[in-house]
Design a protein around this motif. Structure first.
Motif, short mmCIF file in Angstrom:
data_model
loop_
_atom_site.label_atom_id
_atom_site.label_comp_id
_atom_site.label_asym_id
_atom_site.label_seq_id
_atom_site.Cartn_x
_atom_site.Cartn_y
_atom_site.Cartn_z
N ARG A 184 -34.74 -13.03 -24.34
CA ARG A 184 -33.64 -12.25 -23.77
C ARG A 184 -34.13 -11.22 -22.75
N GLU A 185 -35.43 -10.94 -22.75
CA GLU A 185 -35.99 -10.01 -21.77
C GLU A 185 -36.11 -10.64 -20.38
N ILE A 186 -36.03 -11.97 -20.31
CA ILE A 186 -36.13 -12.66 -19.03
C ILE A 186 -34.86 -12.39 -18.23
N PRO A 187 -34.98 -11.90 -17.01
CA PRO A 187 -33.78 -11.64 -16.20
C PRO A 187 -32.88 -12.86 -16.08
N ARG A 188 -31.58 -12.62 -16.27
CA ARG A 188 -30.52 -13.62 -16.12
C ARG A 188 -30.47 -14.60 -17.28
N LEU A 189 -31.33 -14.46 -18.28
CA LEU A 189 -31.32 -15.38 -19.42
C LEU A 189 -30.60 -14.69 -20.58
N GLY A 190 -29.28 -14.88 -20.64
CA GLY A 190 -28.48 -14.31 -21.71
C GLY A 190 -28.46 -15.23 -22.92
N PRO A 191 -27.55 -14.99 -23.86
CA PRO A 191 -27.46 -15.81 -25.06
C PRO A 191 -27.28 -17.30 -24.77
N ALA A 207 -33.72 -12.74 -9.59
CA ALA A 207 -34.02 -12.85 -11.03
C ALA A 207 -35.23 -13.74 -11.28
N LEU A 208 -35.36 -14.83 -10.53
CA LEU A 208 -36.50 -15.72 -10.73
C LEU A 208 -37.81 -15.03 -10.36
N GLY A 209 -37.79 -14.27 -9.29
CA GLY A 209 -38.99 -13.52 -8.92
C GLY A 209 -39.35 -12.47 -9.95
N ASP A 210 -38.34 -11.73 -10.42
CA ASP A 210 -38.59 -10.69 -11.43
C ASP A 210 -39.05 -11.30 -12.75
N GLY A 211 -38.44 -12.43 -13.11
CA GLY A 211 -38.83 -13.10 -14.35
C GLY A 211 -40.26 -13.61 -14.31
N ALA A 212 -40.65 -14.15 -13.17
CA ALA A 212 -42.03 -14.63 -13.02
C ALA A 212 -43.01 -13.48 -13.15
N ALA A 213 -42.68 -12.35 -12.55
CA ALA A 213 -43.56 -11.18 -12.64
C ALA A 213 -43.68 -10.71 -14.09
N LEU A 214 -42.56 -10.71 -14.82
CA LEU A 214 -42.59 -10.29 -16.22
C LEU A 214 -43.48 -11.22 -17.05
N LEU A 215 -43.34 -12.52 -16.84
CA LEU A 215 -44.14 -13.47 -17.60
C LEU A 215 -45.63 -13.32 -17.31
N LEU A 216 -45.95 -13.06 -16.07
CA LEU A 216 -47.36 -12.87 -15.72
C LEU A 216 -47.90 -11.57 -16.31
N ASP A 217 -47.12 -10.51 -16.23
CA ASP A 217 -47.59 -9.21 -16.70
C ASP A 217 -47.74 -9.15 -18.22
N ARG A 218 -46.79 -9.78 -18.95
CA ARG A 218 -46.79 -9.64 -20.41
C ARG A 218 -47.43 -10.82 -21.14
N TYR A 219 -47.34 -12.02 -20.54
CA TYR A 219 -47.76 -13.22 -21.27
C TYR A 219 -48.73 -14.08 -20.49
N ARG A 220 -49.31 -13.51 -19.43
CA ARG A 220 -50.27 -14.24 -18.59
C ARG A 220 -49.67 -15.54 -18.04
N ARG A 232 -43.61 -24.26 -9.69
CA ARG A 232 -43.66 -24.83 -11.04
C ARG A 232 -44.36 -23.93 -12.05
N THR A 233 -44.84 -22.80 -11.61
CA THR A 233 -45.49 -21.85 -12.50
C THR A 233 -45.00 -20.45 -12.14
N PRO A 234 -45.12 -19.51 -13.07
CA PRO A 234 -44.75 -18.14 -12.73
C PRO A 234 -45.50 -17.59 -11.52
N ARG A 235 -46.77 -17.94 -11.41
CA ARG A 235 -47.54 -17.43 -10.27
C ARG A 235 -47.01 -17.97 -8.95
N ALA A 236 -46.72 -19.27 -8.93
CA ALA A 236 -46.19 -19.86 -7.70
C ALA A 236 -44.81 -19.28 -7.37
N MET A 237 -44.01 -19.03 -8.39
CA MET A 237 -42.69 -18.46 -8.16
C MET A 237 -42.82 -17.04 -7.63
#
Length: 208
Positions: free
Chosen positions: A127-134, A98-111, A66-71
């Motif tokens: 749009r920087e979130i993996p797999r999240l297109g328009p 993609a979910l793992g990479d996205g969680a890492a991005l959110l933690l690294d850039r936005y805590r 339920r959180t980027p860290r848990a993911m």
């Protein structure tokens, strides 16, 4: 002929449940529900039925992600298994990545806090979130406008297609004026549903 007021009331009664609500997410301006909405938006972005995507979001939540860290702390296999339990099978492996990479991005850039994405440039940051297109960005913004007032009115092409199918205004301002601002997310969800289902659209018009 049905009045616009009756049409909107019927729309909200019959199909005004947001995808977040369907996935068991009580949306609030807090990190966990916002992240769960983001995950749902990623899942809905692929060419798969909305019902399966909603079930997959529920399954990931039940698994504790339920959180980027848990993911991020879950294994790729655990994510794949959760998706498969919900029959999200065509894109399970790539989505788990993609979910793992996205969680890492959110933690690294936005805590790990999506509230840090708010403001000018939100769409580009999403749009920087993996797999999240328009499509996924529109899904997130349609639903997040419930708790992020600055997004209102977010009535994208899908919602305007739905408005056209039931005879409602097809400009954002005219459509937004038919409901209180707090109901825009529900109206958007209802219009997306009728845009995808001609029989549902016809039923709404007939009932109104």
């Amino acid at each position: 002929m049905a009045t616009q007021k009756r049409l909107v009331s019927t729309l909200l009664d019959r199909c005004g449940r947001t995808y977040a609500a369907e996935a068991g997410i009580t949306l609030a301006d807090k990190p966990s529900p916002l992240y769960r909405l983001l995950v749902l938006s990623v899942l809905l972005s692929t060419r798969i039925s909305s019902g399966i995507a909603v079930d997959a979001a529920r399954e990931l939540s039940r698994a504790g992600y339920r959180t980027p860290r848990a993911m991020r702390e879950s294994t790729w296999r655990q994510r794949v298994d959760a998706l498969r339990r919900a029959h999200y099978v065509r894109y399970d492996e790539s989505t788990a990545t993609a979910l793992g990479d996205g969680a890492a991005l959110l933690l690294d850039r936005y805590r790990g806090d999506l509230r840090r994405l708010r403001g000018d440039g939100l769409t580009a940051r999403l749009r920087e979130i993996p797999r999240l297109g328009p499509v996924g960005v529109d899904i997130f913004c349609r639903e997040a406008q419930q708790v992020w007032p600055e997004l209102r009115p977010h009535l994208d092409g899908k919602t305007l297609d739905g408005a056209r199918s039931v005879g409602l205004p097809t400009d954002s301002d005219g459509l937004a004026g038919l409901v209180p601002s707090g109901d825009l997310a529900r109206l958007s969800a209802a219009l997306v549903r009728v845009s995808l289902d001609r029989k549902l659209a016809d039923g709404v018009v007939e009932a109104a």
